[in-house]
Design a protein around this motif. Sequence first.
Motif, PDB file in Angstrom:
ATOM      1  N   LEU A   1       0.690  -1.204   0.036  1.00  0.00           N
ATOM      2  CA  LEU A   1       0.071  -0.218  -0.037  1.00  0.00           C
ATOM      3  C   LEU A   1       0.727   1.358  -0.106  1.00  0.00           C
ATOM      4  CD1 LEU A   1      -2.994   0.961   0.160  1.00  0.00           C
ATOM      5  CD2 LEU A   1      -2.775   0.908   2.603  1.00  0.00           C
TER       6      LEU A   1
ATOM      7  N   GLN B   1       1.191  10.370  -2.589  1.00  0.00           N
ATOM      8  CA  GLN B   1       0.915  11.629  -1.834  1.00  0.00           C
ATOM      9  C   GLN B   1       1.762  12.864  -2.194  1.00  0.00           C
ATOM     10  OE1 GLN B   1      -1.163  12.318   0.954  1.00  0.00           O
ATOM     11  NE2 GLN B   1      -0.400  14.371   1.130  1.00  0.00           N
TER      12      GLN B   1
ATOM     13  N   GLN C   1      -2.036  -5.115   2.410  1.00  0.00           N
ATOM     14  CA  GLN C   1      -2.496  -4.642   3.454  1.00  0.00           C
ATOM     15  C   GLN C   1      -4.186  -4.656   3.679  1.00  0.00           C
ATOM     16  OE1 GLN C   1       0.134  -3.229   2.055  1.00  0.00           O
ATOM     17  NE2 GLN C   1       1.457  -4.423   3.574  1.00  0.00           N
TER      18      GLN C   1
ATOM     19  N   ARG D   1      15.477  -6.261   2.440  1.00  0.00           N
ATOM     20  CA  ARG D   1      15.149  -7.846   3.042  1.00  0.00           C
ATOM     21  C   ARG D   1      15.060  -8.798   1.821  1.00  0.00           C
ATOM     22  NH1 ARG D   1      10.860  -7.855   7.954  1.00  0.00           N
ATOM     23  NH2 ARG D   1      12.293  -6.966   9.447  1.00  0.00           N
TER      24      ARG D   1
ATOM     25  N   VAL E   1       9.476  -0.005   0.932  1.00  0.00           N
ATOM     26  CA  VAL E   1       8.144   0.779   1.361  1.00  0.00           C
ATOM     27  C   VAL E   1       8.404   2.223   1.717  1.00  0.00           C
ATOM     28  CG1 VAL E   1       6.259   0.343   3.098  1.00  0.00           C
ATOM     29  CG2 VAL E   1       7.854  -1.716   2.446  1.00  0.00           C
TER      30      VAL E   1
ATOM     31  N   PHE F   1      18.797   0.863   6.688  1.00  0.00           N
ATOM     32  CA  PHE F   1      18.498  -0.496   6.666  1.00  0.00           C
ATOM     33  C   PHE F   1      19.133  -1.414   5.901  1.00  0.00           C
ATOM     34  CE2 PHE F   1      15.108   2.704   7.918  1.00  0.00           C
ATOM     35  CZ  PHE F   1      14.642   1.749   9.086  1.00  0.00           C
TER      36      PHE F   1
ATOM     37  N   LEU G   1      -2.522  10.321   2.320  1.00  0.00           N
ATOM     38  CA  LEU G   1      -1.418   9.408   3.222  1.00  0.00           C
ATOM     39  C   LEU G   1      -1.961   9.424   4.587  1.00  0.00           C
ATOM     40  CD1 LEU G   1       1.472   8.099   3.162  1.00  0.00           C
ATOM     41  CD2 LEU G   1       2.447  10.454   4.000  1.00  0.00           C
TER      42      LEU G   1
ATOM     43  N   CYS H   1      -3.350   6.055   4.231  1.00  0.00           N
ATOM     44  CA  CYS H   1      -2.450   4.886   3.796  1.00  0.00           C
ATOM     45  C   CYS H   1      -1.297   4.779   4.745  1.00  0.00           C
ATOM     46  CB  CYS H   1      -2.172   4.890   2.310  1.00  0.00           C
ATOM     47  SG  CYS H   1      -3.646   4.859   1.298  1.00  0.00           S
TER      48      CYS H   1
ATOM     49  N   LEU I   1      -2.571   2.757   7.593  1.00  0.00           N
ATOM     50  CA  LEU I   1      -3.053   1.288   7.270  1.00  0.00           C
ATOM     51  C   LEU I   1      -1.777   0.349   6.698  1.00  0.00           C
ATOM     52  CD1 LEU I   1      -6.522   1.964   5.685  1.00  0.00           C
ATOM     53  CD2 LEU I   1      -5.850   1.486   8.004  1.00  0.00           C
ATOM     54  N   GLN I   2      -0.848   1.250   6.184  1.00  0.00           N
ATOM     55  CA  GLN I   2       0.258   0.291   5.842  1.00  0.00           C
ATOM     56  C   GLN I   2       0.806  -0.381   7.259  1.00  0.00           C
ATOM     57  OE1 GLN I   2       2.207  -0.248   3.027  1.00  0.00           O
ATOM     58  NE2 GLN I   2       3.534  -1.632   4.438  1.00  0.00           N
TER      59      GLN I   2
ATOM     60  N   GLY J   1      -1.879  -2.663   8.702  1.00  0.00           N
ATOM     61  CA  GLY J   1      -2.209  -3.971   7.616  1.00  0.00           C
ATOM     62  C   GLY J   1      -1.235  -4.995   7.806  1.00  0.00           C
ATOM     63  N   MET J   2       0.093  -4.641   8.207  1.00  0.00           N
ATOM     64  CA  MET J   2       0.868  -5.617   8.621  1.00  0.00           C
ATOM     65  C   MET J   2       0.781  -6.570   9.729  1.00  0.00           C
ATOM     66  SD  MET J   2       4.374  -3.430   7.657  1.00  0.00           S
ATOM     67  CE  MET J   2       5.510  -4.024   6.183  1.00  0.00           C
TER      68      MET J   2
ATOM     69  N   LYS K   1      -2.107  -8.460  10.581  1.00  0.00           N
ATOM     70  CA  LYS K   1      -3.614  -8.883  10.470  1.00  0.00           C
ATOM     71  C   LYS K   1      -4.147  -9.732  11.574  1.00  0.00           C
ATOM     72  CE  LYS K   1      -3.057  -8.953   5.250  1.00  0.00           C
ATOM     73  NZ  LYS K   1      -3.103  -7.610   5.273  1.00  0.00           N
TER      74      LYS K   1
ATOM     75  N   ILE L   1      -8.983  -4.626   8.867  1.00  0.00           N
ATOM     76  CA  ILE L   1      -9.209  -2.969   8.515  1.00  0.00           C
ATOM     77  C   ILE L   1     -10.474  -3.118   7.535  1.00  0.00           C
ATOM     78  CG2 ILE L   1      -8.530  -1.283   6.907  1.00  0.00           C
ATOM     79  CD1 ILE L   1      -5.680  -2.203   7.764  1.00  0.00           C
TER      80      ILE L   1
ATOM     81  N   LEU M   1     -13.127  -0.133   5.305  1.00  0.00           N
ATOM     82  CA  LEU M   1     -13.097   1.273   5.014  1.00  0.00           C
ATOM     83  C   LEU M   1     -14.648   1.375   4.903  1.00  0.00           C
ATOM     84  CD1 LEU M   1     -10.453   1.279   2.425  1.00  0.00           C
ATOM     85  CD2 LEU M   1     -10.043   1.559   4.659  1.00  0.00           C
TER      86      LEU M   1
ATOM     87  N   LEU N   1       1.600   7.934  10.520  1.00  0.00           N
ATOM     88  CA  LEU N   1       2.574   7.081  10.298  1.00  0.00           C
ATOM     89  C   LEU N   1       3.241   6.765  11.678  1.00  0.00           C
ATOM     90  CD1 LEU N   1       3.379   4.731   8.598  1.00  0.00           C
ATOM     91  CD2 LEU N   1       4.898   5.897   7.320  1.00  0.00           C
TER      92      LEU N   1
ATOM     93  N   ASN O   1       9.380  -3.783  15.046  1.00  0.00           N
ATOM     94  CA  ASN O   1       9.581  -4.797  13.866  1.00  0.00           C
ATOM     95  C   ASN O   1       8.819  -4.252  12.644  1.00  0.00           C
ATOM     96  OD1 ASN O   1      11.301  -6.661  15.229  1.00  0.00           O
ATOM     97  ND2 ASN O   1       9.552  -7.826  15.912  1.00  0.00           N
TER      98      ASN O   1
ATOM     99  N   ALA P   1       8.115  -1.031  12.053  1.00  0.00           N
ATOM    100  CA  ALA P   1       8.897   0.164  11.381  1.00  0.00           C
ATOM    101  C   ALA P   1      10.042  -0.429  10.631  1.00  0.00           C
ATOM    102  CB  ALA P   1       9.665   1.053  12.736  1.00  0.00           C
ATOM    103  N   ARG P   2      10.776  -1.418  11.002  1.00  0.00           N
ATOM    104  CA  ARG P   2      11.841  -2.184  10.386  1.00  0.00           C
ATOM    105  C   ARG P   2      11.399  -2.763   8.948  1.00  0.00           C
ATOM    106  NH1 ARG P   2      13.647  -5.498  13.963  1.00  0.00           N
ATOM    107  NH2 ARG P   2      14.302  -3.598  15.122  1.00  0.00           N
ATOM    108  N   ALA P   3      10.187  -3.458   9.033  1.00  0.00           N
ATOM    109  CA  ALA P   3       9.925  -3.953   7.915  1.00  0.00           C
ATOM    110  C   ALA P   3       9.161  -3.072   6.787  1.00  0.00           C
ATOM    111  CB  ALA P   3       8.632  -4.841   8.316  1.00  0.00           C
ATOM    112  N   MET P   4       8.862  -1.775   7.327  1.00  0.00           N
ATOM    113  CA  MET P   4       8.730  -0.738   6.503  1.00  0.00           C
ATOM    114  C   MET P   4       9.991   0.124   6.106  1.00  0.00           C
ATOM    115  SD  MET P   4       5.408   0.585   8.489  1.00  0.00           S
ATOM    116  CE  MET P   4       5.585   2.225   7.840  1.00  0.00           C
TER     117      MET P   4
END
Lengths: 202, 202
Positions: free
Chosen positions: A20, A28, A53, A129, A161, A201, B21, B24, B27-28, B31-32, B34, B39, B41, B165, B183, B185-188
């Motif tokens: 997303l 944006q 997501q 990653r 992302v 990262f 934004l 989104c 939701l980013q 949405g990680m 679940k 979620i 809308l 965010l 985790n 934040a890192r994945a994003m």
Amino acid sequence: MMEGLDQRTLGVLLFPRFELLDVCGPLQAFGMLKNLFDIVLVGETAGPVESSQGPSLVAEHGFEKHPPLDVLLVPGGVGVREQAPRDEVIHWIADRAGSASLVLSVGTGSVLLALSGVLDGRRATSNKRGLTWARQQGPRVQWVEVARWVDDDKFVTASGVSAGLDMALYVVQRIAGPVVAANVARAMEYEWADDGKRDPFA
Amino acid sequence: MMEGLDQRTLGVLLFPRFELLDVCGPLQAFGMLKNLFDIVLVGETAGPVESSQGPSLVAEHGFEKHPPLDVLLVPGGVGVREQAPRDEVIHWIADRAGSASLVLSVGTGSVLLALSGVLDGRRATSNKRGLTWARQQGPRVQWVEVARWVDDDKFVTASGVSAGLDMALYVVQRIAGPVVAANVARAMEYEWADDGKRDPFA
């Protein structure tokens, strides 16, 4: 290239389970500059496309009929692994990336670009990653391991992302200058990480 | 409140010309997870709703029929000024904010919350460019001028756009702890601004 401040059509590829923020971060920023960017969302067929997501964005156009794209944005996401082997998608990307004057990707979107062949011999980056997988999928790409984003002429590829937002502001700067980019970042109340070589990262 | 790691329904209000934004970004992050967030809308009617930036998200439900919302997220955007005087929207927000256990807003979304009366006597923040207007619309709210986000019990309100965010990651931390938030934040690949009191845009 990209000289001039006339409006250009920015096409975003949507596919099921796109990430997303890979799409909405850059949009944006670009969407605040309607005088510069006419945003169109393109899916294999027109209609809602579900993100990884959950929320769905609406593809206004399908592959068969959409306006010419001056700028192409390819997001990443878990859906990349499903799209990667699909000829319809890879051929569409190769064709549209060939005719666009600027091609952008976020995260594993660069793997789709690599599979389409347009990154051969180019410098590019991807989700940190997923770099091992990216290297397997695109062995002729010069993958950059430490980069928030990489600018190689008409290709600007972002890391994972949220890096797409920083990359988009860089593209705004490249097109419209640093003052406009700083204004967009401020309007978003965003502390722009404006150094593409800095990568926390990696 | 919000104890336990069972899944909760997170409802997002969509209205024409919402800020892309504002929706989104959070939701980013949500949405990680679940397992924690389902979620949905919600628009005044079900169907595509166009953002201020152009792209449309799909409201799966209309006001008349949607699942009970444990968490409510109200975004901002230029469309807030059109929605602000509309009783249908303000009544829906008052009702759903009343029954939710957690209510979130981004940017001028807090003005819609203020108009619904649910922020009376509460501390809250909003888009830093819109604080004067927010104060006019919600004179009984204790508006906080320097804050990335403000947590007042069941209400967590964020400053403008990208602050959503950071607020969302704070909410993840509040619900699931700092390790899970880090985790996500890192994945994003996102450098989380994790101090709600630090506000470079005040």
